[in-house]
Design an enzyme around this catalytic site. Structure first.
Site, short mmCIF file in Angstrom:
data_model
loop_
_atom_site.label_atom_id
_atom_site.label_comp_id
_atom_site.label_asym_id
_atom_site.label_seq_id
_atom_site.Cartn_x
_atom_site.Cartn_y
_atom_site.Cartn_z
N LYS A 1 5.51 9.84 11.60
CA LYS A 1 5.42 9.11 12.87
C LYS A 1 5.67 10.01 14.09
O LYS A 1 6.18 11.13 13.96
CB LYS A 1 6.43 7.95 12.85
CG LYS A 1 6.09 6.86 11.81
CD LYS A 1 7.05 5.68 11.92
CE LYS A 1 6.67 4.56 10.96
NZ LYS A 1 7.60 3.40 11.09
N ASN B 1 11.95 5.70 12.62
CA ASN B 1 12.36 5.99 11.24
C ASN B 1 11.43 6.99 10.55
O ASN B 1 11.33 7.02 9.35
CB ASN B 1 12.49 4.68 10.44
CG ASN B 1 11.20 3.87 10.44
OD1 ASN B 1 10.20 4.31 10.98
ND2 ASN B 1 11.24 2.71 9.82
N GLU C 1 -4.96 0.45 4.30
CA GLU C 1 -4.47 1.52 5.18
C GLU C 1 -5.21 2.83 4.96
O GLU C 1 -5.53 3.55 5.92
CB GLU C 1 -2.96 1.68 4.99
CG GLU C 1 -2.20 0.46 5.49
CD GLU C 1 -0.72 0.47 5.18
OE1 GLU C 1 -0.04 -0.50 5.56
OE2 GLU C 1 -0.23 1.44 4.56
N TYR D 1 -1.05 -2.27 12.30
CA TYR D 1 0.13 -3.12 12.07
C TYR D 1 -0.16 -4.60 12.33
O TYR D 1 0.76 -5.35 12.67
CB TYR D 1 1.29 -2.65 12.95
CG TYR D 1 2.08 -1.48 12.41
CD1 TYR D 1 2.76 -1.56 11.19
CD2 TYR D 1 2.18 -0.28 13.12
CE1 TYR D 1 3.51 -0.49 10.70
CE2 TYR D 1 2.92 0.80 12.62
CZ TYR D 1 3.58 0.68 11.42
OH TYR D 1 4.33 1.72 10.93
N HIS E 1 6.00 6.30 7.54
CA HIS E 1 5.44 5.01 7.09
C HIS E 1 4.98 5.16 5.65
O HIS E 1 4.52 6.23 5.25
CB HIS E 1 4.23 4.60 7.94
CG HIS E 1 3.43 3.50 7.31
ND1 HIS E 1 3.78 2.17 7.45
CD2 HIS E 1 2.36 3.53 6.45
CE1 HIS E 1 2.94 1.43 6.74
NE2 HIS E 1 2.07 2.23 6.13
#
Ligand code: UDP
Ligand code: MG
Length: 139
Positions: free
Chosen positions: A11, A114, A128, A51, A117
């Site tokens: 990310k 975080n 995805e 998302y 993914h």
């Protein structure tokens, strides 16, 4: 067990901190094959499409702002039971709740930031992977 593919992202928080190498080293050490990899920047709309399942959640706006805030590294990883294996390697969504030694525990800074993914099921992995990569990139 059988070979499986999952979708992973490093990310924008991790890319901007320059810790892509650390995360790639952990991916390699855990035994994944990197089938496809690319560096790119998503628009807010593209992040929203990725998302879409979270569209109604209170954090959706913040999440799509964050995911379009800088470059990401998108990957397809292959291993035996890759989907669960990558979720285990990342750790829980909230770095504070993730087990020591997991990527999110060791490198994540908040539930939003975080660092990685991972797909959560075969159906989401298929969606995805197809959202980011063309068939010719996956041979
Ligand atoms: N997220 C957030 N706040 C929350 C829950 C999730 O900012 O309360 C963000 C976080 O970056 C997470 C992403 O939204 O990784 C997707 O949430 P999900 O529940 O699917 O977690 P994941 O599958 O990434 O562990
Ligand atoms: Mg998820």
């Amino acid at each position: 067990m059988s070979l499986e593919r999952t979708f992973a992202i490093i990310k924008p928080d991790a890319v901007s901190r320059g810790i892509q190498g650390e995360i790639l080293a952990r991916i390699q050490k855990a035994g994944f094959t990197i089938v496809a990899i690319k560096s790119m920047r998503l628009t807010k709309e593209e992040a929203g499409g990725f998302y879409a399942v979270h569209k109604a959640r209170p954090f959706f706006g913040e999440l799509t702002d964050f995911m379009s805030s800088g470059k990401i590294i998108a990957m397809v990883l292959e291993a035996d039971a890759a989907i669960l294996k990558w979720r285990d390697t990342m750790g829980a969504t909230d770095p504070k709740k993730a087990a020591p030694g997991t990527i999110r525990h060791d490198l994540g800074t908040s539930i939003g930031n975080n660092v990685t993914h991972g797909s959560d099921a075969p159906e989401t992995a298929a969606f995805e992977i197809g959202y980011f990569f063309a068939g010719l990139e996956l041979i």
